[in-house]
Enzyme design. Sequence first.
Site, short mmCIF file in Angstrom:
data_model
loop_
_atom_site.label_atom_id
_atom_site.label_comp_id
_atom_site.label_asym_id
_atom_site.label_seq_id
_atom_site.Cartn_x
_atom_site.Cartn_y
_atom_site.Cartn_z
N ASP A 166 0.86 -1.18 0.00
CA ASP A 166 0.00 0.00 0.00
C ASP A 166 0.90 1.24 0.00
O ASP A 166 1.72 1.41 0.91
CB ASP A 166 -0.90 -0.01 1.24
CG ASP A 166 -1.99 1.05 1.18
OD1 ASP A 166 -2.16 1.67 0.11
OD2 ASP A 166 -2.66 1.25 2.21
N ASP A 210 -3.01 2.53 -5.98
CA ASP A 210 -1.95 2.59 -4.97
C ASP A 210 -1.88 1.35 -4.07
O ASP A 210 -1.19 1.38 -3.04
CB ASP A 210 -2.15 3.83 -4.08
CG ASP A 210 -3.50 3.82 -3.37
OD1 ASP A 210 -4.38 3.03 -3.76
OD2 ASP A 210 -3.68 4.61 -2.43
N GLU A 211 -2.53 0.27 -4.45
CA GLU A 211 -2.62 -0.87 -3.54
C GLU A 211 -2.77 -2.16 -4.33
O GLU A 211 -3.47 -2.21 -5.33
CB GLU A 211 -3.82 -0.66 -2.61
CG GLU A 211 -4.00 -1.69 -1.54
CD GLU A 211 -5.24 -1.40 -0.71
OE1 GLU A 211 -5.54 -2.22 0.17
OE2 GLU A 211 -5.92 -0.36 -0.93
#
Length: 362
Positions: free
Chosen positions: A11, A106-107
């Site tokens: 993350d 983003d993850e």
Amino acid sequence: MDGIRKIIHVDMDAFYASVEQRDYPQYQGKPIAVGSSPTQRGVVCAASYEARVFGIHSAMPSKLAIQRCPHLIFVKPRFEVYRTVSEQIRAIFERYTDLIEPVALDEAYLDVTESKSNLPYASAIAREIRASIQQETGLTASAGVSFNKFLAKMATGMNKPNGSTVILPDQAEALIEQLAIEKFHGIGKVSATRMRELGICTGADLKQRSETELVQQFGKMGHHYFKIARGQDDRIVEANRVRKSLGAETSFAQDLTDRAVMLHELATIAQDVCHRLEQHQAKGRTLTLKVKFGNYQQITRSRTLLNPICELGIVTSLAQELFEAVDLEGRSVRLLGISLSNLGTSHLGSETRAALVQLALF
């Protein structure tokens, strides 16, 4: 962790805000919010860690954010830049495994049980991935390592920002038992409040409840709660997962009774939905409005269009139009939500769309 799955959850730390602080040194060390300013009745897409100190978080109305931090700096989102950085990060992941499941720009989850690298431990792979991300993008990431997705996700949040945590099989049970119920990934505020009313305050309390009781209290989610209380999660890392819908909803601290206020709240929720559509390069043909009344009765209203949409004006007007047909006489509203389904990628040709299905862009 030999003989069992090796899962890494990565993350990025305050991704959008960190990109802005990287590219614009004048923002470094200052509270910034990526999103629309209060004058535009917008919402916060992302907040820097300096802003989070003031209680500012994503999906918060910009007006409330500026009240909490008068010197907050609002920065217009640059989704194309975030997407480019996301592709850089995806390329780093691919050095270690092809089993990559994106959650957002983003993850992502990575299954490194059979890694492409010569590193024997998932913890070493996670450490090398984080170092490569920082070296090649100038950004930091946090990682969680465990034997299933639930625990890997939980581990990521234990040492943020710019940290890494490993949960081994013989550690999982004790860790879960001492965890406050609000800290469980997958248990939202409403469910956590309900659990505390039932005397379920920790993982140990949750573990004492039977699966039948949890299903009676929480419906089908009770099966999931029963498993995670024991650290069980059989979900695989789906490299080509296709999202079925995108949406957002807001529960209000006090029930709403003014229709004009409700319409304004719908406009704010529509902004959040369109932000998520932009994140995933998606459009949807079916818009669904969700309304929960003060007595907990819930209704949905949907409309399916010939052409897919992602534009804020269209999403807002369609949601408000569906809401105008709802009978509110004598009823207050405690929750509003908007979602889009029948999704497809936006702004892309047919060949690119087919490629994206295979690539599942992180």
